[in-house]
Enzyme design. Structure first.
Site, PDB file in Angstrom:
ATOM      1  CB  SER A 196      12.439  25.193   5.215  1.00  0.00           C
ATOM      2  OG  SER A 196      12.070  24.281   4.205  1.00  0.00           O
ATOM      3  CG  ASN A 219       2.327  19.219   2.164  1.00  0.00           C
ATOM      4  OD1 ASN A 219       1.864  19.829   3.117  1.00  0.00           O
ATOM      5  ND2 ASN A 219       1.669  19.085   1.010  1.00  0.00           N
ATOM      6  CB  THR A 231      -5.092  23.447   7.521  1.00  0.00           C
ATOM      7  OG1 THR A 231      -4.274  22.518   8.225  1.00  0.00           O
ATOM      8  CG2 THR A 231      -4.497  24.819   7.713  1.00  0.00           C
ATOM      9  CD  GLU A 285      -0.911  22.323   0.717  1.00  0.00           C
ATOM     10  OE1 GLU A 285      -0.909  23.270   1.516  1.00  0.00           O
ATOM     11  OE2 GLU A 285      -0.421  21.201   0.982  1.00  0.00           O
TER      12      GLU A 285
END
Length: 286
Positions: free
Chosen positions: A286, A281, A82, A162
């Site tokens: 959501s 993750n 990504t 991350e």
């Protein structure tokens, strides 16, 4: 008007979820109205997703420049990631030379970033040349500038991964071939047990050996040497210097694995595995 064949499309988002094209087309129109010679930083900010900071780099040689922007903070592994990278230059360079310089640079920069071993569907690296400077650069100097910008941006991707608390540089030396060195480096970079240990500042060199042992690289287990932050904690496949000498309190960690099987080497970059990475993750969609 712009010919559609002259437009390079980059995309990211949840895999399998169609893009809201009404919003995308409206955004294209809005962005088009904001085009500016000074809009590079705004573009770098706009392409962020889970990135905590925007990422840019540039190198100027004489009267020409290579610059770039990148986005990416997770699912960073070679092949597919990504990761979106756009490089531009005002140098006058033909397409074939651009392609060669970019492929050479990517091979030892972005392709050696392996933050979490996970691949996505949207990685893109583009190099666009306007020729606006009117200067045809020396091919070697141009290739060096492209490599420098790619290396800078690759480092920024790792630094912003991350949830990461450690940036880990893996050096594999003494390999029988570059392919062996990359395979070993990737295995070390993807070893979750090792990544957890380094997050906890535990210099567990046995996990480095176990990662090497899963590869098809040429080596003698009784001749492996491993250093962590310059301390050779493993010599000849057994305990070396005291692990107590290893200071892992800093964000940056260097692991060196000497296979003692040849002269080839490779460097890869990864991160530790943290609760923050798992949290981000676990709730991404959501």
């Amino acid at each position: 008007d712009v010919d559609p064949h002259e437009v390079a499309v980059c995309s990211t988002g949840l895999i399998g979820v169609r893009l809201p094209m009404d919003r995308v087309t409206a955004g294209i129109a809005a962005a088009g109205g904001l085009l500016s010679p000074d809009g590079g930083e705004d573009a770098a900010v706009a392409i962020r997703t889970t990135d905590s900071v925007h990422k840019t780099a540039s190198v100027t040689r004489d009267d020409w420049t290579v610059g770039g922007m990148a986005k990416g903070a997770g699912m960073l592994a070679p092949g597919l990631a990504t990761m979106l990278v756009v490089l531009t230059t005002d140098a006058d360079v033909e397409a074939e030379a651009l392609d060669g310089a970019l492929r050479s640079a990517v091979r030892t920069t972005f392709d050696r970033v392996d933050s979490d071993g996970c691949m996505s569907t949207n990685d893109t690296v583009l190099l666009l040349a306007s020729g606006a400077s009117g200067t045809v650069p020396d091919p070697e100097a141009f290739a060096g500038a492209v490599h420098a910008v790619c290396l800078d941006l690759a480092g920024q991707l790792v630094a912003d991964a991350e949830g990461a608390s450690k940036e880990i540089e893996v050096h594999v030396v003494g390999a029988a071939s570059e392919e062996d060195a990359v395979e070993v480096g990737r295995s070390i970079a993807r070893n979750n047990l090792l990544k957890c240990a380094l997050h906890g500042e535990d210099p567990n060199w046995g996990r480095v050996l176990s990662a090497i042992g899963t590869t098809a690289a040429a080596f003698d287990p009784d001749r492996l040497d491993v250093a962590i932050n310059g301390v050779w904690v493993c010599r000849d496949g057994a305990a070396g210097e005291s692990r107590d000498k290893v200071d892992l309190s800093d964000r940056r960690i260097t692991i060196t694995a000497d296979l003692r099987s040849g002269d080839a080497s490779a460097v890869l970059w990864t991160n530790d595995l943290t609760a923050e990475y798992v949290h981000e993750n676990s709730a991404y969609s959501s």
